[in-house]
Scaffold this active site. Structure first.
Site, mmCIF file in Angstrom:
data_model
loop_
_atom_site.group_PDB
_atom_site.id
_atom_site.type_symbol
_atom_site.label_atom_id
_atom_site.label_comp_id
_atom_site.label_asym_id
_atom_site.label_seq_id
_atom_site.Cartn_x
_atom_site.Cartn_y
_atom_site.Cartn_z
ATOM 1 N N GLY A 32 -7.823 -8.206 10.534
ATOM 2 C CA GLY A 32 -6.656 -7.478 11.003
ATOM 3 C C GLY A 32 -6.261 -7.768 12.427
ATOM 4 N NE ARG A 33 -9.380 -4.003 15.191
ATOM 5 C CZ ARG A 33 -10.515 -3.385 15.449
ATOM 6 N NH1 ARG A 33 -10.681 -2.792 16.618
ATOM 7 N NH2 ARG A 33 -11.477 -3.339 14.553
ATOM 8 C CD GLN B 227 -2.751 1.175 2.497
ATOM 9 O OE1 GLN B 227 -2.257 1.639 3.513
ATOM 10 N NE2 GLN B 227 -3.985 0.711 2.442
ATOM 11 N NE ARG C 254 -8.214 -0.569 3.670
ATOM 12 C CZ ARG C 254 -7.907 -0.954 4.899
ATOM 13 N NH1 ARG C 254 -6.889 -0.414 5.541
ATOM 14 N NH2 ARG C 254 -8.599 -1.896 5.493
ATOM 15 C CE1 TYR D 117 -2.485 8.958 7.469
ATOM 16 C CE2 TYR D 117 -3.724 6.972 6.940
ATOM 17 C CZ TYR D 117 -2.893 7.682 7.798
ATOM 18 O OH TYR D 117 -2.485 7.116 8.977
#
Length: 329
Positions: free
Chosen positions: A313-314, A101, A220, A172
């Site tokens: 993910g986590r 990414q 994304r 972002y």
């Protein structure tokens, strides 16, 4: 886990299953942004056995001005390529595919991190950085950022990865251009949805020219800000249709200014209303992440047509054996 085990081809990229390890910042790089042994060991541990079909490497800055935080990975110059080859080699030896990414932080950073004043589409403070007013980017600077994304993508390819993911989520820079909260421009980069994604389309075009048609490009997208006056799913349906036309091979859906957490979310796969709507609108694969902690829920989300791939993910972060258990190994 019949659907979770099902292979999937995305352009030239052939995945062994539908499980994705989404990008999660480790803050383990060297001070200059190069891959450290800690990062190699981390991804080696997570990808052991090849049970994860696709590993997406954490966001990496395309230029010093776009650096988001200390010890973030860099893709900003050719000196990083050699160490990144070691990282892609490890993941491939373990049996997983890997893409990287690439990102520009925009106003979601500070002068202490970048050495220069933060920039953005407009002079609007970032919700997470309210005391800093970014400098509005000129059109020439936007052209430079487009070139930096293309150059970064070319480095990703040279480093042996299977594809690249353009980051337009979590508040972002590209998320800032997409969101009406932060984009107040009156030129061709501001206004309606098509104008606010002009920079995205130019980046996609430049990236594809740099890496060639056979190299897989993901995007994304922060598909909703979940804030008044922000990005809505209606905006994202328009945007994702344009991204597909521009040649993006897959969409990785998350939040905008809300980040990777949906406000008041309690269910597993809490971004599914976004991914389901987008999946019904485009013909390219859609990735769903967000609070998924067990394989049964992942399977149900796939079976319900909520997404084509599931990002966990986590749970993988906490337990490197999660993927093996999920796949019944």
């Amino acid at each position: 886990m019949e659907l979770l085990h099902k292979p999937l081809s995305i352009g030239a990229l052939k995945l062994s299953n539908r499980l994705v390890m989404p990008p999660m910042a480790t803050a383990k790089s060297e001070d200059d942004g190069k891959v450290s042994q800690d990062i190699i060991d981390y991804y080696d541990e997570k990808s052991k056995g090849g049970h994860i079909g696709l590993v997406i490497i954490e966001h990496s800055y395309i230029s010093k001005e776009g650096k988001a935080s200390s010890n973030q990975l860099s893709i900003a110059d050719d000196s990083v390529i050699e160490n990144l080859k070691n990282l892609s080699d490890v993941i491939h030896r373990n049996g997983s595919k890997a893409i990287m990414q690439i990102n520009h932080a925009g106003s979601a950073t500070s002068a202490e991190i970048t050495g220069s004043s933060p920039v953005g589409p407009s002079t609007v403070p970032h919700p997470r950085n309210p005391n800093v007013i970014p400098r509005e980017l000129s059109k020439d600077e936007i052209k430079d950022i487009i070139s930096s994304f293309a150059n970064a993508a070319e480095r990703v390819k040279k480093a042996g990865f299977d594809g690249v993911e353009i980051h337009s989520a979590h508040g972002y820079l590209l998320s800032q251009f997409f969101s009406p909260i932060s984009n107040k421009r009156s030129d061709e980069y501001g206004g309606n949805v098509l104008s606010r994604i002009k920079i995205h389309l130019q980046i996609i075009n430049a990236v594809k020219k740099a890496v060639g048609e056979d190299f897989t490009v993901f995007l994304r997208l922060g598909a909703s800000d979940y804030m008044e006056g922000g990005i809505t799913i209606e905006d994202s349906l328009i945007a994702t249709g344009e991204f597909e036309k521009a040649g993006v091979s897959a969409l990785d859906i998350s939040g905008g200014f809300c980040g990777y957490i949906k406000p008041d979310a309690k269910e597993q796969g809490y971004f599914w209303p976004l991914t389901k709507a987008i999946k019904e609108h485009v013909s390219i694969p859609v990735i769903l992440t967000g609070g998924i902690t067990d394989a049964e829920s992942a399977e149900q989300l796939l079976a319900g047509g909520k997404a084509d791939l599931i990002g966990v993910g986590r749970s993988i972060l906490k337990d490197s054996g999660w993927a093996a258990h999920a796949m019944g190994i």
